[in-house]
Scaffold this motif. Structure first.
Motif, PDB file in Angstrom:
ATOM      1  N   UNK A  83      38.469  -5.173  57.645  1.00  0.00           N
ATOM      2  CA  UNK A  83      37.437  -4.188  57.304  1.00  0.00           C
ATOM      3  C   UNK A  83      38.016  -2.771  57.349  1.00  0.00           C
ATOM      4  N   UNK A  84      38.719  -2.451  58.436  1.00  0.00           N
ATOM      5  CA  UNK A  84      39.291  -1.106  58.555  1.00  0.00           C
ATOM      6  C   UNK A  84      40.353  -0.854  57.492  1.00  0.00           C
ATOM      7  N   UNK A  85      41.146  -1.865  57.186  1.00  0.00           N
ATOM      8  CA  UNK A  85      42.159  -1.718  56.144  1.00  0.00           C
ATOM      9  C   UNK A  85      41.493  -1.391  54.805  1.00  0.00           C
ATOM     10  N   UNK A  86      40.436  -2.128  54.475  1.00  0.00           N
ATOM     11  CA  UNK A  86      39.710  -1.916  53.221  1.00  0.00           C
ATOM     12  C   UNK A  86      39.074  -0.532  53.160  1.00  0.00           C
ATOM     13  N   UNK A  87      38.366  -0.169  54.235  1.00  0.00           N
ATOM     14  CA  UNK A  87      37.668   1.114  54.241  1.00  0.00           C
ATOM     15  C   UNK A  87      38.638   2.292  54.223  1.00  0.00           C
ATOM     16  N   UNK A  88      39.756   2.164  54.918  1.00  0.00           N
ATOM     17  CA  UNK A  88      40.753   3.238  54.871  1.00  0.00           C
ATOM     18  C   UNK A  88      41.317   3.391  53.468  1.00  0.00           C
ATOM     19  N   UNK A  89      41.489   2.271  52.766  1.00  0.00           N
ATOM     20  CA  UNK A  89      41.954   2.324  51.387  1.00  0.00           C
ATOM     21  C   UNK A  89      40.927   3.062  50.520  1.00  0.00           C
ATOM     22  N   UNK A  90      39.653   2.709  50.663  1.00  0.00           N
ATOM     23  CA  UNK A  90      38.609   3.378  49.885  1.00  0.00           C
ATOM     24  C   UNK A  90      38.563   4.876  50.194  1.00  0.00           C
ATOM     25  N   UNK A  91      38.718   5.224  51.464  1.00  0.00           N
ATOM     26  CA  UNK A  91      38.728   6.638  51.852  1.00  0.00           C
ATOM     27  C   UNK A  91      39.917   7.373  51.249  1.00  0.00           C
ATOM     28  N   UNK A  92      41.068   6.738  51.258  1.00  0.00           N
ATOM     29  CA  UNK A  92      42.266   7.367  50.735  1.00  0.00           C
ATOM     30  C   UNK A  92      42.140   7.638  49.240  1.00  0.00           C
ATOM     31  N   UNK A  93      41.544   6.702  48.508  1.00  0.00           N
ATOM     32  CA  UNK A  93      41.471   6.839  47.054  1.00  0.00           C
ATOM     33  C   UNK A  93      40.191   7.500  46.550  1.00  0.00           C
ATOM     34  N   UNK A 132      39.513  15.653  51.910  1.00  0.00           N
ATOM     35  CA  UNK A 132      39.624  15.757  50.448  1.00  0.00           C
ATOM     36  C   UNK A 132      38.762  14.665  49.801  1.00  0.00           C
ATOM     37  N   UNK A 133      38.518  14.828  48.537  1.00  0.00           N
ATOM     38  CA  UNK A 133      37.649  13.894  47.822  1.00  0.00           C
ATOM     39  C   UNK A 133      38.376  12.661  47.314  1.00  0.00           C
ATOM     40  N   UNK A 134      39.674  12.586  47.466  1.00  0.00           N
ATOM     41  CA  UNK A 134      40.429  11.453  46.953  1.00  0.00           C
ATOM     42  C   UNK A 134      40.624  11.588  45.456  1.00  0.00           C
ATOM     43  N   UNK A 135      41.355  10.653  44.886  1.00  0.00           N
ATOM     44  CA  UNK A 135      41.663  10.697  43.460  1.00  0.00           C
ATOM     45  C   UNK A 135      40.557  10.075  42.629  1.00  0.00           C
ATOM     46  N   UNK A 136      39.676   9.351  43.226  1.00  0.00           N
ATOM     47  CA  UNK A 136      38.654   8.614  42.502  1.00  0.00           C
ATOM     48  C   UNK A 136      39.050   7.153  42.403  1.00  0.00           C
ATOM     49  N   UNK A 137      38.062   6.302  42.366  1.00  0.00           N
ATOM     50  CA  UNK A 137      38.312   4.870  42.317  1.00  0.00           C
ATOM     51  C   UNK A 137      38.366   4.390  40.874  1.00  0.00           C
ATOM     52  N   UNK A 138      39.280   3.476  40.604  1.00  0.00           N
ATOM     53  CA  UNK A 138      39.415   2.940  39.250  1.00  0.00           C
ATOM     54  C   UNK A 138      39.229   1.423  39.273  1.00  0.00           C
ATOM     55  N   UNK A 139      39.479   0.787  38.150  1.00  0.00           N
ATOM     56  CA  UNK A 139      39.271  -0.655  37.999  1.00  0.00           C
ATOM     57  C   UNK A 139      40.058  -1.431  39.044  1.00  0.00           C
ATOM     58  N   UNK A 140      41.311  -1.070  39.243  1.00  0.00           N
ATOM     59  CA  UNK A 140      42.141  -1.780  40.206  1.00  0.00           C
ATOM     60  C   UNK A 140      41.588  -1.655  41.623  1.00  0.00           C
ATOM     61  N   UNK A 141      41.058  -0.494  41.956  1.00  0.00           N
ATOM     62  CA  UNK A 141      40.466  -0.307  43.280  1.00  0.00           C
ATOM     63  C   UNK A 141      39.265  -1.231  43.475  1.00  0.00           C
ATOM     64  N   UNK A 144      40.468  -4.790  43.907  1.00  0.00           N
ATOM     65  CA  UNK A 144      40.959  -4.957  45.273  1.00  0.00           C
ATOM     66  C   UNK A 144      39.789  -5.085  46.239  1.00  0.00           C
ATOM     67  N   UNK A 145      38.740  -4.312  46.023  1.00  0.00           N
ATOM     68  CA  UNK A 145      37.550  -4.430  46.873  1.00  0.00           C
ATOM     69  C   UNK A 145      36.960  -5.826  46.784  1.00  0.00           C
ATOM     70  N   UNK A 146      36.945  -6.402  45.583  1.00  0.00           N
ATOM     71  CA  UNK A 146      36.431  -7.761  45.434  1.00  0.00           C
ATOM     72  C   UNK A 146      37.280  -8.750  46.227  1.00  0.00           C
ATOM     73  N   UNK A 147      38.594  -8.545  46.244  1.00  0.00           N
ATOM     74  CA  UNK A 147      39.465  -9.412  47.044  1.00  0.00           C
ATOM     75  C   UNK A 147      39.090  -9.296  48.521  1.00  0.00           C
TER      76      UNK A 147
END
Length: 156
Positions: A83-93, A132-141, A144-147
């Motif tokens: 969960x933390x790995x996923x959420x940190x990824x979402x925050x970063x991007x 910061x607002x991050x770069x924005x989420x795209x299709x790959x993000x 990855x969330x679905x995974x």
């Protein structure tokens, strides 16, 4: 958000990952030949990344592929790391706002339930992140969330 994850269900993603020749998740087809995407030296990086995500979805079997995919949070300690790995990824991007919008969107398309979104939102509030607002989420993000969603559901 530019894509509509509602168009992708788990069965469809598995079929896409399987490919027309029945590719295996280890990167070789049923005849032992390498994955065509891996064989193309100048293939766009995003295609390789998507192929690896599809391969991750394939071995995760579910008897029930109805939505929502994640209806409750797993109660095992290893799930917290995921969960933390996923959420940190979402925050970063996507930044905090993008991560919250993504979770709300995943609820809208029924990848997760409202209660799961609320719990994930509480986790997000406890994670230190840059302002910061991050770069924005795209299709790959989103793929990855679905995974992550499917992996968490498999832990339940």
């Amino acid at each position: 958000m530019p894509i509509n994850p509602r168009d992708y269900d788990l069965t469809h993603l598995r079929e896409m990952a399987d490919g027309p020749d029945g590719d295996r998740p280890d990167g070789a087809d049923r005849h032992g030949q390498p994955d065509p995407l891996d064989a193309i030296p100048n293939a766009p990086e995003s295609e390789s990344f998507r192929a690896s995500l599809y391969r991750e979805l394939m071995p995760i079997s579910r008897d029930d592929t109805t939505k929502p995919y994640l209806s409750g949070m797993p109660e095992v300690q290893s799930a917290e790391f995921l969960i933390f790995e996923w959420l940190e990824y979402l925050l970063l991007h996507g930044g905090y706002r993008g991560a919250m919008e993504a979770l709300a969107y995943y609820e809208d398309v029924e990848w997760i339930t409202g209660s799961v979104r609320s719990e994930l939102g509480e986790y997000l509030m406890g994670i230190d992140h840059p302002a910061h607002d991050g770069e924005g989420l795209d299709v790959d993000d989103h793929l990855l969330s679905l995974v992550y969603v499917v992996k968490l559901d498999a832990m339940s």
